[in-house]
Structures are given as structure tokens and as C-alpha cells.
Design a protein around this motif. Structure first.
Motif, PDB file in Angstrom:
ATOM      1  N   UNK A 183      24.198 -10.634  -5.119  1.00 20.45           N
ATOM      2  CA  UNK A 183      23.703 -11.820  -5.840  1.00 20.45           C
ATOM      3  C   UNK A 183      23.891 -13.097  -5.026  1.00 20.45           C
ATOM      4  N   UNK A 184      24.874 -13.114  -4.105  1.00 20.35           N
ATOM      5  CA  UNK A 184      25.203 -14.270  -3.256  1.00 20.35           C
ATOM      6  C   UNK A 184      25.675 -15.482  -4.069  1.00 20.35           C
ATOM      7  N   UNK A 185      25.726 -15.359  -5.377  1.00 15.95           N
ATOM      8  CA  UNK A 185      26.166 -16.492  -6.202  1.00 15.95           C
ATOM      9  C   UNK A 185      27.447 -16.174  -6.947  1.00 15.95           C
ATOM     10  N   UNK A 186      27.802 -14.900  -7.004  1.00 14.67           N
ATOM     11  CA  UNK A 186      28.996 -14.534  -7.783  1.00 14.67           C
ATOM     12  C   UNK A 186      29.981 -13.777  -6.896  1.00 14.67           C
ATOM     13  N   UNK A 187      31.253 -13.827  -7.335  1.00 18.22           N
ATOM     14  CA  UNK A 187      32.291 -13.175  -6.548  1.00 18.22           C
ATOM     15  C   UNK A 187      33.401 -12.710  -7.488  1.00 18.22           C
ATOM     16  N   UNK A 188      33.948 -11.538  -7.203  1.00 18.11           N
ATOM     17  CA  UNK A 188      35.069 -11.067  -8.030  1.00 18.11           C
ATOM     18  C   UNK A 188      36.322 -11.860  -7.669  1.00 18.11           C
ATOM     19  N   UNK A 189      37.199 -12.057  -8.664  1.00 21.60           N
ATOM     20  CA  UNK A 189      38.441 -12.766  -8.383  1.00 21.60           C
ATOM     21  C   UNK A 189      39.601 -11.802  -8.674  1.00 21.60           C
ATOM     22  N   UNK A 190      40.033 -11.025  -7.661  1.00 17.43           N
ATOM     23  CA  UNK A 190      41.019  -9.951  -7.905  1.00 17.43           C
ATOM     24  C   UNK A 190      42.317 -10.477  -8.525  1.00 17.43           C
ATOM     25  N   UNK A 191      42.690 -11.758  -8.225  1.00 15.35           N
ATOM     26  CA  UNK A 191      43.962 -12.248  -8.771  1.00 15.35           C
ATOM     27  C   UNK A 191      43.914 -12.373 -10.288  1.00 15.35           C
ATOM     28  N   UNK A 192      42.707 -12.501 -10.851  1.00 15.16           N
ATOM     29  CA  UNK A 192      42.602 -12.627 -12.311  1.00 15.16           C
ATOM     30  C   UNK A 192      42.271 -11.294 -12.992  1.00 15.16           C
ATOM     31  N   UNK A 193      42.065 -10.239 -12.146  1.00 14.82           N
ATOM     32  CA  UNK A 193      41.723  -8.941 -12.733  1.00 14.82           C
ATOM     33  C   UNK A 193      43.002  -8.190 -13.082  1.00 14.82           C
ATOM     34  N   UNK A 194      42.920  -7.360 -14.126  1.00 15.77           N
ATOM     35  CA  UNK A 194      44.048  -6.516 -14.505  1.00 15.77           C
ATOM     36  C   UNK A 194      43.536  -5.111 -14.783  1.00 15.77           C
ATOM     37  N   UNK A 195      44.421  -4.148 -14.529  1.00 13.92           N
ATOM     38  CA  UNK A 195      44.034  -2.766 -14.811  1.00 13.92           C
ATOM     39  C   UNK A 195      45.092  -2.136 -15.712  1.00 13.92           C
ATOM     40  N   UNK A 196      44.625  -1.353 -16.670  1.00 12.04           N
ATOM     41  CA  UNK A 196      45.536  -0.631 -17.567  1.00 12.04           C
ATOM     42  C   UNK A 196      45.111   0.836 -17.529  1.00 12.04           C
ATOM     43  N   UNK A 197      46.002   1.707 -17.038  1.00 15.30           N
ATOM     44  CA  UNK A 197      45.656   3.132 -16.935  1.00 15.30           C
ATOM     45  C   UNK A 197      46.716   3.946 -17.649  1.00 15.30           C
TER      46      UNK A 197
END
Ligand code: ZN
Length: 614
Positions: free
Chosen positions: A46-60
Motif C-alpha cells: 500500500x506504501x501508505x500503511x505500516x505495522x507497528x510491532x511495539x503496539x502489537x500483542x499476541x495471546x496464544x
């Protein structure tokens, strides 16, 4: 804004996107990584969006069956079913897992208003909600506004703050009941209600002579049931996954026989609603079956009905409890004879003297500090009446049965104050009626309508009432200090009904007799007065006149009998005016009774001016 990805059939994903938040649920860790990789790719594209890993959380979470697995994945707890860190990454950066080591981080992770914990327990959230609820109560308590304003803040600021946590967390009912106890304590103090009063007074609906506050435990039940109803009837998820969740939960909850659970309650409520819709009874005077049958009720309408049904059951339970209380439940015996007090928040919060309102509340549950009550509570040794020395001076004795108070004219002062409140309304209305023109008699012809054409709308004829046929009405009101003679033109009698309205041209007389008994004695007062005035009615009729007798009662607590409003409507006062008059009379009676109660220890009663509402 939402995105759907082309996915390989082997990948079972549950994807939810809302604005810039994306939730990915998969059955396996490697599938999650695949989806995350693809997500990273299309975000780059998209060149306009980007993931922000510091704000992501995972629950497994998974069931650990072997020690090898445990060594490799390091579960967060010793239970067989536990959460673990799946070491997922996006844009080559690792995503933090929700676990016991990241408590601080985890507390900051809130998704759609819900905090997520590694052990899926809501206990810590209970503490947070409890503290926030208590802090709000204390903040309101310390404010300088009056008690009724504080109660308003409870209903419209504190209770709404519970709505969302009650919906997103599965709190147990016992937790909500602990909030009930806090609410009871603060509300009783703010409203000046006797500390051991039945709490039903606070939460019953206004029709059931309560104050209609929202009880936290009822709110929890309603919120949980609404949530489950949404899940049960959800069309979302693949192959009805959400609905399956509901049925699994219901099977689990059905095992609880004594503890309240939302699943079985929802099933019972839906069955009851379905019965009510299929066999809707007729309770009003509209046509048989009018607007009662609903073929396809929408899910939101059915949620509303279920929620209302729950509140209705709660009301009935509170009433049943009241019936079991010999003193405080006295109102259940007289509620059938009177209208509940007209309470509206916009009037209550602007009340100048909140003590009179507290007096009314305590009087309604017979908890005023009368000598009899004070002796029961151990404050004084005797329950003697300070005025007439009756041995049992109860609240009812002070309000309406003390012989000395009667002789001193305390009760007639209250009675005449009510008449004084009615006088200007009646005089103004009768004058306006006499000044209006008599309508010309109209022939009632049948209007035929041609086939295919529409019937033209006709103007509604003015409603008929007792004063309609004449324009020469006269009115006289009998006060104790300004007594009148019954109009000799009608008949000669020594009886003096409180209000007489008569028309010589049509020979019609309307007699209105007002009584201010205690609510318990309304029916007896009606029978007594009816016995007294029936011979007069016969005498008037034998003189060729038509006579109507109205017995109206204003109870000492401020509750008016049904015949009060009916009488005013019968003489033609419009309904809004009737409501206003009834409200003024309620206020006058309440205030006069308050003064009578407050002065019950004073032996002297000087002649008072009639109470006039400002
Ligand atoms: Zn007495």
C-alpha cells in the motif's frame, strides 16, 4: 475500512478489522505467522500503511500433553491448558506476548475496552471496577450539592460507568451484589432514609412506589444476557462459530443449579417472551388483539423486551419481599387505592427542601420517628402521645387519628389547605366555561363515501363532560373558618359538602367531598362519606334535580386516590391540567403532614394561615 485476504484453504483464520486495528485468530502458530507475513507484505504494497510491532500483542494458548512440548514452548502456568509465547513477528520484529512477566505491559493492552490477561481471569478487573465505583461514590458524597442531586449523579453518572465493564467481563453476580451494598449505604444517606429501611424502596419502579434507581446486580444480569443474546443470534463467524460458542457455554452453565448464570436465564427469558407473543392477553380497552401480535420480532426488539422482562421480575420480587415485612411493607396494602407520587427528576433535583422528600419516603414505609417507633428502637421508654396521651402513638395516629389534634384543628387546616389549592383552578375553569358559547346541536347524519374515494377527515367534536350542557354554573367552597350554607335553591339541608357546583337552568348539582385520611383508611373514608351523603342525594333528586356525588381523597402521605383525578376529568378539566393540579395537591398534603408531624410534641396549635403553594 476492512480488508479480506485470499487465503489458502488449509489456513482457517478469523479476521476482524476495525479502523486501524486488525485481529487475526488462527488455530496454529505457523498459520498465524503466514498471515502476519502476508499482512506485512500487503502493508508494504500500500506504501501508505505500516505495522507497528511495539503496539502489537499476541495471546496464544494450548493443551500441553508432553514434557518435550513444555520444555520447548515454556507455558506460562503449570496447568495443562496454558498460554505461552509463540514468538511471532511482523516486519522481522518480534511481537510481545501477553504473559505473567509482562504484567505491566499487559495492563496497558486494552482491546475494544477490555483488558486481556494471560490467565483469562477477571478477578483483578473486579478490583479495578470496584475501586472506580467506590471512588465515584466518594467523590459525589464529598460534593456540596444536596442529597437529591447526589442521587441524580448516581443514576446518570455512576451507574452508566458500570455498563461497559459489565458487558465485556464475565463478572460473577456476587461481585455486583457487593456494589449493591455500597450503593444502598450511600443512597440511604443522601436521601435521608432510615438506615434499616427495606432497599426495595430505592430500586422498585415508580409505579410500585419506589424510586427507580438502577441496581448494579440487575444491570449485570441485563448486560450479560444482552451479550449472550448477541452471540446466540450472531450471523458472524464462519459456519456459525460464534453460535457454537454460545451452545458450548450453555451446556457448561446448565450444570450450575444454585448459582446464577446468564445462559440458562436467557433460555428461560426467551421461552417466556415467545409465550407472551403467542398468547398475548388484552389488558387495555383497545380492540381485541390490537397491535399485540408480532410475527417477526427483530433481535434488537426481543433483546429490549427480555431486558424489560428481567426488570419487571426484579420489581415483583422486591414487592413480594415487601409483603413479608409487617411494618415497612404496609404500602402493599394501600397501593391499590392510590396513584403513586408523581416523581420526575427535573422536579426532584430542584427541590428547595429535601427534608420534606425524605419525610415522604420514610412515611411511605412507616419509618418516621414516632414515639412508638422510638420506643421500639430503644430511644425512649414510653410510646405515649404527647397530645392526647394515647398509649400507642404511631405515625398514623399523629397523621390522622389523634383526637386532640383533631379538636385543635390541625387536620382541618390540612384539609382546607387542599381546598384552597383547588379553589383558583375550579373558579377560573368554571368562569372560562361559562364565558364560552354553547355548541349548536348537530344532526348526526350518515355520511356516504363513494366507491374509490376517501372519507374526508372530520374535526373531532369537543369532548362531553358534566358541565357541557349549561353555561350558568356556580361554585362554592366550604372552609372551616368560612362556612357556607348549602344552596337553598337545590334543597334545604344542614349538610355542607366541601365543593358544590350547580346550574339552575339545567337543574344539575355536582357535590364534591374531600377527605384527607391516611392511605390505609381511604376505602373506609369513602364508605363513611358515602353513607353520610346518600340521603342528601336522594333529597336533591326528589326536588327534580340531577345530582352527582364525587368522593375524593388526598392521603396524608401525599398519595391521591384514583377518584381524585377522575373527578377533575369528569367536570371537564383537560388531562395536562389535571396532572398539574394533582401534583400541587400532593405537594400541599405532603408539606402539611410534614408540619403536623414535626409539631406533634407541641401542645399548642395556634390558628394557622392556610398553606398556599408558591
Ligand atoms: Zn394523640
Amino acid at each position: 475500512m476492512g480488508y479480506a485476504m485470499k487465503k489458502p484453504l488449509s489456513l482457517l483464520t478469523f479476521l476482524m478489522a476495525y479502523a486501524d486495528d486488525l485481529t487475526i485468530i488462527t488455530g496454529r502458530v505457523r498459520n498465524s505467522q503466514t498471515v502476519l507475513n502476508s499482512t506485512g507484505e500487503w502493508l508494504h504494497w500500500t506504501k501508505t500503511m505500516k505495522a507497528k510491532p511495539s503496539k502489537c500483542r499476541v495471546l496464544a494458548a494450548k493443551y500441553f500433553t508432553s514434557n518435550d512440548e513444555k520444555l520447548r514452548l515454556e507455558p506460562h502456568s503449570k496447568q495443562p491448558f496454558s498460554t505461552f509465547d509463540p514468538l511471532l513477528s511482523i516486519d522481522a520484529k518480534q511481537i510481545s506476548a501477553i504473559g505473567p512477566l509482562s504484567l505491566e505491559l499487559e495492563d496497558k493492552f486494552k482491546f475494544l475496552g477490555r483488558f486481556f490477561r494471560y490467565d483469562q481471569k477477571d478477578g483483578p478487573q473486579e478490583l479495578l471496577v470496584h475501586d472506580s465505583f467506590l471512588n465515584r461514590l466518594k467523590a459525589v458524597d464529598q460534593d456540596l450539592v444536596n442529597g437529591l442531586m447526589k442521587a441524580w449523579l448516581f443514576q446518570f453518572w455512576i451507574i452508566p460507568s458500570l455498563a461497559w465493564p459489565f458487558q465485556v467481563y464475565d463478572f460473577p453476580l456476587a461481585f455486583a451484589k457487593s456494589l449493591d451494598e455500597l450503593s444502598n449505604r450511600f443512597l440511604k444517606a443522601w436521601l435521608g432514609i432510615y438506615k434499616n429501611a427495606d432497599v426495595g424502596l430505592l430500586y422498585r419502579s415508580r409505579a410500585s412506589h419506589g424510586l427507580g434507581f438502577t441496581k448494579p446486580s440487575l444491570l449485570l444480569k441485563q448486560s450479560q444476557i444482552i451479550k449472550l443474546h448477541l452471540v446466540k443470534h450472531s450471523q458472524e463467524g464462519e459456519e456459525g462459530n460464534l453460535r457454537k460458542l454460545y451452545w458450548n457455554r450453555l451446556a457448561r452453565e446448565m450444570k450450575f443449579k444454585r448459582r446464577w448464570k446468564p445462559g440458562p436465564t436467557l433460555e428461560a427469558a426467551e421461552a417466556k417472551l415467545s409465550f407472551e407473543i403467542k398468547f398475548a392477553g388484552q389488558t387495555d380497552r383497545k380492540g381485541l388483539g390490537f397491535n399485540r401480535y408480532i410475527q417477526n420480532m427483530s433481535a434488537s426488539a426481543s433483546r429490549k423486551r427480555i431486558s424489560l422482562g428481567l426488570a419487571f421480575d426484579h420489581d415483583r420480587k422486591a414487592e413480594l419481599h415487601s409483603m413479608s415485612l409487617s411494618q415497612q411493607g404496609g404500602w402493599t396494602k394501600w397501593r391499590e387505592n392510590v396513584h403513586p407520587l408523581d416523581l420526575k427528576w427535573k422536579d426532584l433535583i430542584f427541590l428547595k427542601n429535601t427534608r420534606i422528600f425524605s419525610h415522604h419516603l420514610n412515611a411511605s414505609i412507616s419509618c418516621l420517628p414516632s414515639p412508638n417507633r422510638l420506643r421500639l428502637w430503644g430511644y425512649i421508654p414510653s410510646s405515649k402521645c404527647p397530645l392526647c396521651e394515647d398509649l400507642k402513638c404511631t405515625q398514623m395516629h399523629i397523621f390522622s387519628s389523634c383526637k386532640t389534634a383533631l379538636l385543635q384543628g390541625r387536620y382541618s387546616w390540612r384539609h382546607d389547605s387542599v381546598l384552597k389549592c383547588l379553589e383558583p383552578v375550579l373558579v377560573k375553569y368554571i368562569k372560562a366555561h361559562n364565558d364560552s358559547k354553547l355548541p349548536k346541536p348537530k344532526l348526526n347524519l350518515i355520511k356516504f363515501v363513494k366507491k374509490g374515494s376517501r372519507c374526508s377527515s372530520t374535526t373531532q367534536p369537543p369532548s362531553k363532560h358534566l358541565l357541557s350542557p349549561a353555561r350558568d354554573w356556580q361554585c362554592q367552597i366550604d372552609y372551616k373558618d368560612d362556612s357556607i350554607v348549602f344552596p337553598p335553591v337545590i334543597c334545604v339541608t344542614s349538610l355542607r359538602p366541601d365543593i358544590v357546583i350547580w346550574s339552575i337552568s339545567t337543574k344539575v348539582a355536582i357535590l364534591i367531598e374531600l377527605t384527607c385520611p391516611s392511605e390505609e383508611n381511604i376505602l373506609q373514608a369513602k364508605a363513611r362519606k358515602s353513607e353520610r351523603y346518600l340521603p342528601l342525594l336522594n333529597q336533591i333528586q326528589s326536588n327534580g334535580w340531577t345530582a352527582s356525588l364525587f368522593l375524593i381523597e388526598a392521603g396524608v402521605r401525599g398519595c391521591l386516590s384514583f377518584s381524585f383525578a377522575q373527578c377533575l376529568r369528569n367536570i371537564g378539566l383537560p388531562s395536562p391540567k389535571v396532572r398539574d393540579v394533582c401534583k400541587s395537591v400532593q405537594t400541599v398534603v405532603s408539606r402539611c403532614s410534614y408540619i403536623i408531624f414535626q409539631t406533634h410534641k407541641q401542645a399548642k396549635w395556634s390558628r394557622q394561615q392556610l398553606f398556599i403553594l408558591q
